[in-house]
Each structure stands twice: as structure tokens, then as C-alpha cells.
Design an enzyme around this catalytic site. Structure first.
Site, PDB file in Angstrom:
ATOM      1  N   CYS A   1       0.868  -1.182   0.000  1.00 56.19           N
ATOM      2  CA  CYS A   1       0.000   0.000   0.000  1.00 56.19           C
ATOM      3  C   CYS A   1       0.900   1.226   0.000  1.00 56.19           C
ATOM      4  CB  CYS A   1      -0.857   0.041   1.245  1.00 56.19           C
ATOM      5  SG  CYS A   1      -2.022  -1.263   1.325  1.00 56.19           S
ATOM      6  N   GLN A   2       1.557   1.481  -1.115  1.00 54.94           N
ATOM      7  CA  GLN A   2       2.499   2.608  -1.120  1.00 54.94           C
ATOM      8  C   GLN A   2       1.803   3.940  -0.987  1.00 54.94           C
ATOM      9  OE1 GLN A   2       3.294   0.588  -4.261  1.00 54.94           O
ATOM     10  NE2 GLN A   2       5.310  -0.224  -3.749  1.00 54.94           N
TER      11      GLN A   2
END
Ligand code: SAH
Length: 634
Positions: A239-240
Site C-alpha cells: 500500500c504505497q
């Protein structure tokens, strides 16, 4: 299902209760209240011999180099479940190379998870179309290069291509023509594997036998999972879009950010394959960013898919490692099975309370103050790495000899060879004993190397110890006006500006040295010393890949592949192995319980000798052989 706030648990209501039990069930999370029936020593547990153990298959999604599944598969047998990583998926080819090497029996797929999902759907259709379940075909031995060399094939006239067999399948765009679809890798008659090409399904309709053969043998060998054939799915979807380092975070609509959509893809794969158990790992930012939107979203997707769910925040240092590292874990379980619990800490880890997301503080897997006093002491850097040979900043060898014996129980455990840890995944090809892999530091450039040579070898040293830096008002750094600025032989300043301005001059991290009696905060994916403390206590270099791997609890036999920066990435991305082992143990426990087994508490105590160090001692006693054999360098 009943919901309780502690560990955000959505769990089945025991049939005899007949309805939701409200919040009284799990709000008290002290150790006094945990399920102590599990608190037996491993040796006392009636673990059946390998052949009689219950077995389960695991799919590792976003597998990286495979730390999470490795730990799960090592921990599960200690509570009686033989768990095997049958499939793994990651889009990074180097991570896949590492996984393949360490787990040669796993079907490793180097592709995007979204394409993997499409492929699964297509594969199911093919299996139905060719009616593989009822096929009476004899097994075909698929030995890729065999036929060519036997000379059984007549040479074809020039320019003629005839399909010999299909050797692989994928969904996506392998020929980069900007259309996604289903493709087969074709081995051409009279040509070897270097001439294999990807061909679309429609182009192969003239060779239905080849497709049939491929689908039948693929089904027999379970090259891909079909719905209902996977027992457990684990994974760490990236989940950048929630990282504090990402300046363009979309607070209002986190799902609109492409970088956050992998949680959904992960859940879609779960929904398609319907495993009995799910374990998702992530950074705690998913519980902080936008009021914990993505964490809540993941939890609610599981519940909407009719899975029981439970969320816990675990600190790696609490499971026998000298690293803090806080991560979020989400269990899921279909309604017919017992939802796994979270294993309570075995070790005290340095307290850094401010890291716990406030809205989810009830999810922290921790003991209360009194119980904490009974836990083992926190481990330090020296416990993990002080037996390793000295290496220079420039270290070209990625295999060397140990030179000295292990000094601590943790080192003895980490140096056990594969078969002593109960890890059978490498088959017969165990690495040569006494070889040390990946003990290489990222090589600092000349300027940084000179800077590092000026950092004193003492506890707490960092760029502030360089000449010309002083601490001014507000505890932030400034250049001492009485000292002229120092320069390196290249003409660059000794103290770089970025170090002075990092966190408005208040950080102690740039060019920070770690010290022997410290618990490291969090191993990350990069090794540059510019904004983190990663210098060895008394060698002028950053920690090596192996030293980082040890802080993550990887066994020394676990070898990493790819360019050195990629090795650091694989190690930094990993779930700390002892944390995964503890979770594997709790999965095994839940598995053994079948359906309901009375009231369920969200936490349990691991057996007394579960911690890695104790396992090392137990193995040595059991085998009468010293762990971590020393082999002299040739
Ligand atoms: N659980 C792993 C680490 C996972 S890190 C372990 O314990 O070792 C996340 C991984 O997701 C990275 O290896 C990255 O290459 C992979 N990844 C990122 N986006 C992906 C995608 N769309 N499909 C498949 N893999 C992806």
C-alpha cells in the site's frame, strides 16, 4: 457473527449461545485472561509424526522472497499442522528467484497479482472445458528438454514451425503488444527452449491435443490453484499510497489511488479461491492514514465475504528479535472453522508507545505491565550479529566461511541448518554446511566512506559528531561559525546539507551508528546511511544484507538473489520470520480445533520453549551436535 472491539474481532457466535454476546467477551486483554490450556511446552504437546499430521496447502501472495510463508510453515508443525507453500506470486523476478531457490517445490509465478487472478479464472475454464477431473489419460512425463535430444523429431523444412508442446501459461501481455489475454509458451519442434515463444490461445486452436496435454498435466501437478483447493492464503499486499513518505497521499479517497488497490486484488483472489484461512500483513499506516480507512476496508471486505476476522498489531521484538518493527496482521476464517488467535509476546521489546495507531490501540498484541515483568528480556544487536566475520566496505564475495562459533542462543538458532529447523522445503539439495551467504554491505561511494570513517566508534555517534556541527536552539543542528567548513578530497563538504536539514535538523539518524546494546528500530528496504542509523558499531560500513536478514530472523541458510540493492529490498520487505512462526503456531492450533471449541479468547500464550533460542537449545540436546559448525576458510 459477534463483534468485539478488542482485536476488532468478528467471530462466530457459539451455537449454544444462540445470539450475539455483546462486548463483554473480549474487552479484558490482560495475560491473566488468556487461554492457558495452550501454554504447554512444545515437547509436551501430542504432535503426531510427520506422516500422520494433518496437511494444508498455502498460497503466498505478494510473496517477496517468502519470509512470511517460510515462518508460517515452520511454526505450524509445532502445533501439529503440516503446512506447505504450494504456490507463490510476486511481480519482482529477483524475489521470485530467491523464493525458488529456497523452496524448489513451490510453483512460483513472477507476475502481477491482478493478472494471476485473471489467469486463475481462465485456468478454471480450461480445466472444465477439457474435463480434466474425469480424464483417464495416462500421466505424461513432462521433461522439458528430453525429446529434442533424443533425436526423435524429423527435421522440418526451413521456415516451418510445428508445435511440439506447451510449457507455460500466463495472463497478461508477455509480448508487449498492449493487449492483455491468455497466452501459452510454445516449445517448437526441433527447436530448444531458447526459441520458445508466447502464443495466444486462439492461435493454437489447430493444436487442441497440445492444449489438452498441458491442461491435464498442469491439473495433475496443481501448477495453479482451483477454487476450493487452497487451505490458506497469506500475503502482504503493498500500500504505497499510505506511506508517510509519500507526499501525494489521497486522504479523501484512498481507494482512488492506484497504489492502494492491491488490498482489493488480494481480497478478490481470496473470494475467488475461498480458502479456509487468510492472513494479511501490512504496515500500521493502513490503520493510521485517513482514520484507518484501508484497515477498516480490509476488515469489512472479509466480513462482507462471510469470513470471520480479527486484527492485531504485533511488534517483532516481542518474539525474540533485536528489532522493534510494528506491523498489522489480519486473520480471516470461513464460518465453519475456528478463527485463529494472536500469540502473546515472549519477550519485552523497547516501548515506543507513540507508534500505536490511537484508534486501534485495542489491537496491540501485548501483555499488561505485571505480566511483562515475567517475559524474557529484549534482545540486542550483539545477540544477532557479533559472531559474524569482519568485512570491508568493498566486499565482492557473497559466500564466505564463518570463522568463529556462535556466541548466543539466537545465533545458534539462526545457524542451524535447514533440516534441524524442521524445514523440509529445500528437498535434498541442502546447502554446504559452514558457508555464510550474503554477508556483503552496500558499498558506500568514496565520499560517504570518508564521512563514515570520521564517525566515532561509540554508542550514539552520528553526523553531529563531525567537525563543525553543533547543536543550537530547539535541539536542532547548525554549523559552528567558529570552525571553517570541512571538505573531502573530492571537494564535497564533510557534512552534507541534507544531513543538516533532515527533519529540520532535529534528527539523530543521518550517518548514525548502531550500538551493541541496542534494539534496532525497523529494518527497511534501503541501506544508504543518509537518513537512518545503519552503520556497524565498529566497522566503517553499513550493515550487510546478512546482518539485516538476521535482524529479521531469517535463518542463515536462506540465500538471497539479485543485485545487492534487491537483496536489501527483499529482506526489508519481509515479515520477521519468528513473528510468522508464532502465527503459524496459532494457525495450527485453530486448524486442530475443527469447528467450535467453546469460548474463544483472542490471545493465547505460546509454549515456554517456543522462542527461537530455546528451540536451538532443544535441537542441540536432542541431536547431541553443536549448532553452527565452524568451517575454516579455504
Ligand atoms: N510477505 C513478503 C514481503 C512482501 S513485500 C515476505 O514476508 O517476504 C510486497 C511484495 O509485493 C514485493 O515483493 C513486491 O514485489 C510485490 N508486489 C507489488 N505489487 C505487486 C503486484 N501488483 N502483483 C504482485 N506482486 C506485487
Amino acid at each position: 457473527m459477534a463483534y468485539s472491539v478488542a482485536y476488532s474481532t468478528f467471530a462466530n457466535v457459539p451455537p449454544e449461545n444462540g445470539g450475539p454476546t455483546g462486548s463483554e467477551t473480549t474487552s479484558d486483554i490482560s495475560c491473566d485472561n488468556v487461554d492457558s490450556s495452550m501454554e504447554k511446552a512444545i515437547a509436551d504437546l501430542p504432535v503426531p509424526p510427520d506422516a500422520q499430521m494433518e496437511t494444508a496447502t498455502l498460497l503466498d501472495l505478494y510473496s517477496g522472497c517468502g519470509a512470511m510463508s517460510t515462518g508460517l510453515c515452520q511454526g505450524a508443525p509445532l502445533s501439529g499442522l503440516k503446512l506447505t507453500t504450494k504456490w507463490a506470486v510476486d511481480m519482482n523476478e529477483y524475489a521470485c528467484d530467491s523464493l525458488k531457490h529456497n523452496h524448489p517445490r513451490t510453483h512460483v509465478r513472477t507476475e502481477k497479482a491482478e493478472n494471476f487472478l485473471k489467469l486463475l479464472q481462465e485456468w478454471d475454464k480450461l480445466c472444465k472445458e477439457y474435463d480434466v477431473r474425469n480424464s483417464t489419460c495416462l500421466p505424461r512425463i513432462s521433461n522439458d528438454d528430453e525429446d529434442d535430444e533424443n533425436g526423435v523429431n524429423e527435421p522440418l523444412s526451413e521456415g516451418t514451425f510445428e508445435v511440439e508442446k506447451l510449457v507455460d501459461i500466463c495472463y497478461g501481455d508477455p509480448n508487449k503488444i498492449e493487449t492483455d489475454g491468455l497466452w501459452f509458451k510454445v516449445r517448437w519442434k526441433t527447436y530448444d527452449s531458447s526459441h520458445d515463444t508466447w502464443e495466444p490461445l486462439d492461435g493454437l486452436r489447430d493444436s487442441p491435443e497440445c492444449i489438452k496435454d498441458f491442461v491435464e498435466s498442469g491439473y495433475r501437478e496443481s501448477i495453479l490453484p482451483l477454487p476450493g483447493h487452497v487451505d490458506v492464503i497469506c500475503g502482504g499486499p503493498p500500500c504505497q499510497g499510505v506511506s508517510g513518505l509519500n507526499r501525494n497521499r489521497n486522504h479523501k479517497d484512498p481507494l482512488a489511488d492506484e497504489k492502494n488497490k492491491q488490498i482489493l486484488v488480494f481480497m478478490q483472489i481470496v473470494n475467488y479461491l475461498r480458502p479456509k484461512y487468510v492472513l494479511m500483513e501490512n504496515v500500521v499506516d493502513i490503520l493510521k492514514f485517513a482514520d484507518g480507512f484501508l484497515g477498516r476496508y480490509a476488515l469489512s471486505l472479509l466480513v462482507a465475504m462471510r469470513y470471520q476476522a480479527r486484527l492485531g498489531i504485533m511488534v517483532a521484538g516481542c518474539y525474540g528479535l533485536p528489532q522493534f518493527r510494528m506491523r498489522a496482521f489480519l486473520w480471516g476464517a470461513v464460518p465453519s472453522v475456528v478463527l485463529p488467535k494472536f500469540p502473546l509476546p515472549t519477550h519485552v521489546a523497547t516501548k515506543r508507545g507513540q507508534h500505536v495507531p490511537t484508534k486501534f490501540s485495542q489491537c496491540l498484541v501485548a501483555c499488561d505491565e505485571t505480566e511483562s515483568k515475567l517475559l524474557d528480556k529484549a534482545l540486542f544487536l550483539k545477540d544477532a550479529i557479533d559472531d559474524l566475520p569482519e568485512v570491508e566496505n568493498h566486499q565482492p564475495k557473497d559466500v564466505m566461511a564463518y570463522k568463529s562459533r556462535p556466541n548466543t542462543d539466537l545465533q545458534r538458532y539462526i545457524r542451524l541448518n535447514r533440516k534441524d529447523t524442521g524445514d523440509n522445503s529445500l528437498g535434498d539439495s541442502t546447502p554446504k554446511e559452514g558457508q555464510l551467504f550474503d554477508h556483503q554491505p552496500l558499498e558506500l561511494n568514496k565520499d560517504d566512506y570518508q564521512r563514515v570513517q570520521h564517525i566515532p566508534q561509540k554508542k550514539g555517534a552520528n553526523f553531529r559528531d563531525l567537525k563543525g556541527v553543533r547543536v543550537g536552539k530547539n535541539k536542532s543542528v547548525e554549523f559552528d561559525p567558529n570552525i571553517p567548513r570541512q571538505y573531502l578530497s573530492s571537494g564535497k563538504p564533510l557534512v552534507p546539507d541534507y544531513a543538516m536539514t533532515f527533519v529540520k535538523g532535529r534528527s539523530l539518524k543521518p550517518f548514525g551508528r548502531l550500538w551493541w546494546d541496542e534494539t534496532v528500530s525497523t529494518v527497511v528496504t534501503r541501506a544508504e546511511p543518509h537518513n537512518q542509523a545503519i552503520l556497524h558499531p565498529n566497522q566503517n560500513r553499513v550493515l550487510t544484507v546478512r546482518e539485516n536478514a538476521r535482524l529479521q530472523g531469517f535463518p542463515d541458510y536462506y540465500r538471497l538473489f539479485g543485485p545487492i540493492k534487491q537483496k536489501y529490498i527483499q529482506v526489508g520487505n519481509a515479515v520477521a520470520v519468528p513473528v510468522a512462526q508464532a502465527l503459524g503456531y496459532s494457525l495450527g492450533q485453530a486448524y486442530q480445533q475443527g469447528e467450535f471449541s467453546g469460548e474463544q479468547h483472542p490471545l493465547f500464550k505460546l509454549p515456554g520453549n517456543f522462542v527461537p533460542a530455546a528451540q536451538a537449545t532443544a535441537t542441540r540436546l536432542h541431536q547431541g551436535s553443536p549448532a553452527g559448525e565452524v568451517v575454516e576458510e579455504e
